[in-house]
Scaffold this motif. Structure first.
Motif, mmCIF file in Angstrom:
data_model
loop_
_atom_site.group_PDB
_atom_site.id
_atom_site.type_symbol
_atom_site.label_atom_id
_atom_site.label_comp_id
_atom_site.label_asym_id
_atom_site.label_seq_id
_atom_site.Cartn_x
_atom_site.Cartn_y
_atom_site.Cartn_z
ATOM 1 N N ASN A 37 0.800 -1.220 0.000
ATOM 2 C CA ASN A 37 0.000 0.000 0.000
ATOM 3 C C ASN A 37 0.834 1.272 0.000
ATOM 4 O OD1 ASN A 37 -2.407 -1.409 -0.061
ATOM 5 N ND2 ASN A 37 -2.518 -1.544 2.160
ATOM 6 N N LEU A 38 2.055 1.211 0.461
ATOM 7 C CA LEU A 38 2.987 2.334 0.369
ATOM 8 C C LEU A 38 4.403 1.775 0.340
ATOM 9 C CD1 LEU A 38 3.266 5.398 0.193
ATOM 10 C CD2 LEU A 38 3.597 5.423 2.654
ATOM 11 N N VAL A 43 8.402 5.748 -2.931
ATOM 12 C CA VAL A 43 8.486 7.045 -2.254
ATOM 13 C C VAL A 43 9.871 7.640 -2.474
ATOM 14 C CG1 VAL A 43 8.439 8.191 0.000
ATOM 15 C CG2 VAL A 43 6.716 6.470 -0.545
ATOM 16 N N ASN A 61 0.687 12.443 -3.224
ATOM 17 C CA ASN A 61 -0.772 12.367 -3.183
ATOM 18 C C ASN A 61 -1.428 12.518 -4.548
ATOM 19 O OD1 ASN A 61 -1.413 12.224 -0.223
ATOM 20 N ND2 ASN A 61 -0.072 14.007 -0.267
ATOM 21 N N SER A 68 0.409 6.045 -3.072
ATOM 22 C CA SER A 68 -0.132 5.531 -1.815
ATOM 23 C C SER A 68 -1.463 4.828 -2.058
ATOM 24 C CB SER A 68 -0.347 6.681 -0.829
ATOM 25 O OG SER A 68 -1.006 6.213 0.322
ATOM 26 N N LEU A 70 -2.896 3.662 1.059
ATOM 27 C CA LEU A 70 -3.153 3.470 2.488
ATOM 28 C C LEU A 70 -4.539 3.958 2.877
ATOM 29 C CD1 LEU A 70 0.166 4.650 4.164
ATOM 30 C CD2 LEU A 70 -0.688 2.325 4.003
ATOM 31 N N LEU A 81 -1.604 12.000 2.546
ATOM 32 C CA LEU A 81 -0.328 11.942 3.255
ATOM 33 C C LEU A 81 0.269 13.337 3.299
ATOM 34 C CD1 LEU A 81 1.172 8.686 1.719
ATOM 35 C CD2 LEU A 81 -0.016 8.965 3.901
ATOM 36 N N SER A 98 -0.173 10.153 7.745
ATOM 37 C CA SER A 98 -1.484 9.903 7.181
ATOM 38 C C SER A 98 -2.509 10.720 7.968
ATOM 39 C CB SER A 98 -1.811 8.412 7.282
ATOM 40 O OG SER A 98 -3.071 8.152 6.749
#
Length: 177
Positions: A37-38, A43, A61, A68, A70, A81, A98
């Motif tokens: 999920n991340l 990143v 985002n 992401s 999440l 985020l 988050s």
């Protein structure tokens, strides 16, 4: 002369194998769900492509990129985020949080950026409760990221996100995880 050429070729091959050894890194999450999920490698990739922390937050985002996935508050929408930063001497700590509810945030990961002389060391550290202990990713960038230049200017001001629960930038919309 012949000895110098042989010595230099051995030295060059040794350096090349050392550079290649840094390129291989393995990161194991305690929970596949969180790393799916991340992914901190993704990143790190967008961090290296960003101009500054505001641009990094935007890319993090971006609904088109969907870095992401999440949904920590289980509302069937991907959480926004936000990025906040603290600075102490030559060390910048960037926290990815988050946004869960009004005045409720969950730290997801931190990015430690430290400058020693002319070299910069970066570590992406996953939250221990989410990723498990010692979930650290150290990226190797082949060229110096632009974002580094923004950190050590004479008039630098640390970054704190302007966005919070139900107040998001115009480009952002929540999607289903």
């Amino acid at each position: 002369m012949k000895n110098k050429i042989i010595f230099l070729s051995i030295l060059a091959s040794f350096c090349c194998t050392q550079i290649e050894a840094q390129n291989n890194s393995t990161v194991n999450a305690m929970s596949n769900e969180i790393s799916d999920n991340l992914d901190l490698r993704a990143v790190a990739s967008i961090f290296g492509d960003s101009r500054n922390l505001e641009d990094f937050e935007r890319r993090l985002n971006d609904p088109d990129l969907q870095i992401s996935n999440l949904d920590l508050n289980n509302d069937d929408e991907v959480d926004y985020l936000r990025v906040i930063e603290s600075v102490e001497y030559n060390t910048h700590v960037v926290i990815i949080q988050s946004v869960l509810d009004r005045d409720v945030y969950q730290d997801v990961a931190t990015i430690d950026i430290e400058r020693n002389n002319n070299s910069v060391q970066v570590q992406f550290i996953g939250n221990e409760y989410m990723y498990g202990p010692n979930y650290i990713y150290e990226p190797v960038y082949y060229s110096t990221p632009l974002i580094y230049a923004s950190f050590w200017t004479s008039n630098y001001r640390h970054y704190v996100s302007n966005w919070y629960w139900n107040y998001y930038p115009s480009y952002y919309y929540a999607w289903n995880p």
